[in-house]
Write a protein that holds these residues in place. Structure first.
Motif, PDB file in Angstrom:
ATOM      1  N   ASP A  60      -5.569 -10.482   6.615  1.00 23.81           N
ATOM      2  CA  ASP A  60      -6.819  -9.759   6.889  1.00 23.81           C
ATOM      3  C   ASP A  60      -7.791  -9.799   5.715  1.00 23.81           C
ATOM      4  OD1 ASP A  60      -5.937  -9.106   9.413  1.00 23.81           O
ATOM      5  OD2 ASP A  60      -5.525  -6.998   8.948  1.00 23.81           O
TER       6      ASP A  60
ATOM      7  N   GLY B 248     -17.310 -15.976   6.447  1.00 22.48           N
ATOM      8  CA  GLY B 248     -18.700 -15.868   5.997  1.00 22.48           C
ATOM      9  C   GLY B 248     -19.001 -16.842   4.870  1.00 22.48           C
ATOM     10  N   ALA B 249     -18.056 -16.990   3.946  1.00 22.38           N
ATOM     11  CA  ALA B 249     -18.241 -17.945   2.846  1.00 22.38           C
ATOM     12  C   ALA B 249     -18.377 -19.363   3.384  1.00 22.38           C
ATOM     13  CB  ALA B 249     -17.073 -17.843   1.870  1.00 22.38           C
TER      14      ALA B 249
ATOM     15  N   LEU C 143     -10.852  -8.781  13.441  1.00 24.89           N
ATOM     16  CA  LEU C 143     -11.658  -9.011  12.237  1.00 24.89           C
ATOM     17  C   LEU C 143     -12.353 -10.363  12.288  1.00 24.89           C
ATOM     18  CD1 LEU C 143      -9.291  -7.575   9.478  1.00 24.89           C
ATOM     19  CD2 LEU C 143     -11.248  -6.465  10.563  1.00 24.89           C
TER      20      LEU C 143
ATOM     21  N   ARG D 119     -21.086 -11.131  13.119  1.00 20.69           N
ATOM     22  CA  ARG D 119     -21.989 -10.905  11.969  1.00 20.69           C
ATOM     23  C   ARG D 119     -22.773 -12.156  11.607  1.00 20.69           C
ATOM     24  NH1 ARG D 119     -18.249  -7.213  10.346  1.00 20.69           N
ATOM     25  NH2 ARG D 119     -16.874  -8.623   9.240  1.00 20.69           N
ATOM     26  N   HIS D 120     -22.205 -13.315  11.886  1.00 21.87           N
ATOM     27  CA  HIS D 120     -22.875 -14.566  11.520  1.00 21.87           C
ATOM     28  C   HIS D 120     -23.607 -15.201  12.693  1.00 21.87           C
ATOM     29  CE1 HIS D 120     -21.758 -14.782   7.353  1.00 21.87           C
ATOM     30  NE2 HIS D 120     -20.669 -14.133   7.735  1.00 21.87           N
TER      31      HIS D 120
ATOM     32  N   PRO E  33     -13.269 -12.458   5.158  1.00 23.93           N
ATOM     33  CA  PRO E  33     -14.605 -12.772   4.634  1.00 23.93           C
ATOM     34  C   PRO E  33     -14.805 -14.242   4.271  1.00 23.93           C
ATOM     35  CG  PRO E  33     -13.823 -10.706   3.710  1.00 23.93           C
ATOM     36  CD  PRO E  33     -12.665 -11.323   4.449  1.00 23.93           C
ATOM     37  N   ARG E  34     -13.737 -14.997   4.204  1.00 22.97           N
ATOM     38  CA  ARG E  34     -13.879 -16.429   3.923  1.00 22.97           C
ATOM     39  C   ARG E  34     -14.599 -17.155   5.053  1.00 22.97           C
ATOM     40  NH1 ARG E  34      -8.359 -18.025   0.643  1.00 22.97           N
ATOM     41  NH2 ARG E  34      -8.676 -16.454  -0.962  1.00 22.97           N
TER      42      ARG E  34
ATOM     43  N   ARG F  54     -21.903 -19.809   4.787  1.00 25.05           N
ATOM     44  CA  ARG F  54     -22.873 -19.974   3.685  1.00 25.05           C
ATOM     45  C   ARG F  54     -22.745 -21.362   3.057  1.00 25.05           C
ATOM     46  NH1 ARG F  54     -21.280 -14.757   3.290  1.00 25.05           N
ATOM     47  NH2 ARG F  54     -19.680 -15.159   1.711  1.00 25.05           N
TER      48      ARG F  54
ATOM     49  N   ASP G 113      -8.488 -12.084   3.836  1.00 24.78           N
ATOM     50  CA  ASP G 113      -9.161 -13.379   3.751  1.00 24.78           C
ATOM     51  C   ASP G 113     -10.257 -13.576   4.783  1.00 24.78           C
ATOM     52  OD1 ASP G 113      -7.444 -14.104   1.682  1.00 24.78           O
ATOM     53  OD2 ASP G 113      -6.015 -15.076   3.039  1.00 24.78           O
TER      54      ASP G 113
ATOM     55  N   GLU H 109     -11.784 -23.392   3.540  1.00 25.55           N
ATOM     56  CA  GLU H 109     -11.312 -22.079   3.112  1.00 25.55           C
ATOM     57  C   GLU H 109      -9.995 -21.852   3.839  1.00 25.55           C
ATOM     58  OE1 GLU H 109     -12.898 -19.918   1.047  1.00 25.55           O
ATOM     59  OE2 GLU H 109     -14.756 -21.057   0.841  1.00 25.55           O
TER      60      GLU H 109
ATOM     61  N   GLU I  97     -16.418 -10.896  12.309  1.00 22.49           N
ATOM     62  CA  GLU I  97     -17.078 -11.778  11.334  1.00 22.49           C
ATOM     63  C   GLU I  97     -17.925 -12.829  12.043  1.00 22.49           C
ATOM     64  OE1 GLU I  97     -17.782 -12.790   7.230  1.00 22.49           O
ATOM     65  OE2 GLU I  97     -16.995 -11.019   8.231  1.00 22.49           O
TER      66      GLU I  97
END
Length: 165
Positions: free
Chosen positions: A136, A143-144, A6, A13-14, A140-141, A147, A138, A131, A10
């Motif tokens: 699992d 990506g946060a 994961l 994706r970034h 997406p943090r 950003r 967590d 962060e 991620e």
């Protein structure tokens, strides 16, 4: 547990192009997956300081690197994934989040990894937002953090506070 797959997904994706880090037991599985990942190049170094220098050069050259180090190597600000050594011990001893006041008695306890106690206060002192990833859900943090780093134009750390599988 945090599934390393994961984290890799991620990062992809970034638009991460390179992961520069010092291999250790905590990052072993993540680095193995990155080695098989097309489009993301893992680069290993012999010292944490090299990771930051190499990542900085890659960034200047137009790439999108991430630094992967243990919290003991967190001395130069960049967007980075930080494997928090000793976090589980802190939680088990009721010390998570770290106490507001750290004293010599607490920092010298043999049953506590003092660098785990010092990670968040050090980031706070340097005004580096962070962060925390513990499982699992967590992931997406990451990506946060990307950003937030872009919005603030400053480093942001992601503290990986769990084992990866």
């Amino acid at each position: 547990m945090i599934r390393a797959r994961l984290i890799v997904d991620e990062l992809r994706r970034h638009g991460v192009t390179d992961v520069v880090g010092l291999p250790d037991n905590a990052s072993k599985i993540l680095l193995e997956l990155l080695g098989a990942e097309p489009g993301i190049r893992p680069l290993t170094v012999t010292r944490e300081g090299e990771a930051f220098a190499i990542a900085s050069g890659l960034w200047v050259g137009g790439r999108a690197p991430v630094v992967l180090v243990q919290n003991t190597g967190l001395l130069v600000p960049l967007v980075c994934l930080v494997m928090v050594r000793g976090h589980g011990l802190l939680a088990a001893r009721g010390l998570q989040p770290p106490p507001a006041k750290l004293d010599a008695g607490l920092l010298s306890r043999s049953d506590v990894d003092s660098v785990a106690l010092l990670t968040e206060p050090t980031l706070r002192a340097w005004s580096v937002p962070w962060e925390v990833m513990a499982n699992d859900a967590d992931v997406p943090r990451i990506g946060a953090a990307f950003r937030r780093a872009r919005e603030l134009e400053q480093p942001v750390a992601v503290l990986i506070a769990g084992e990866t599988s």
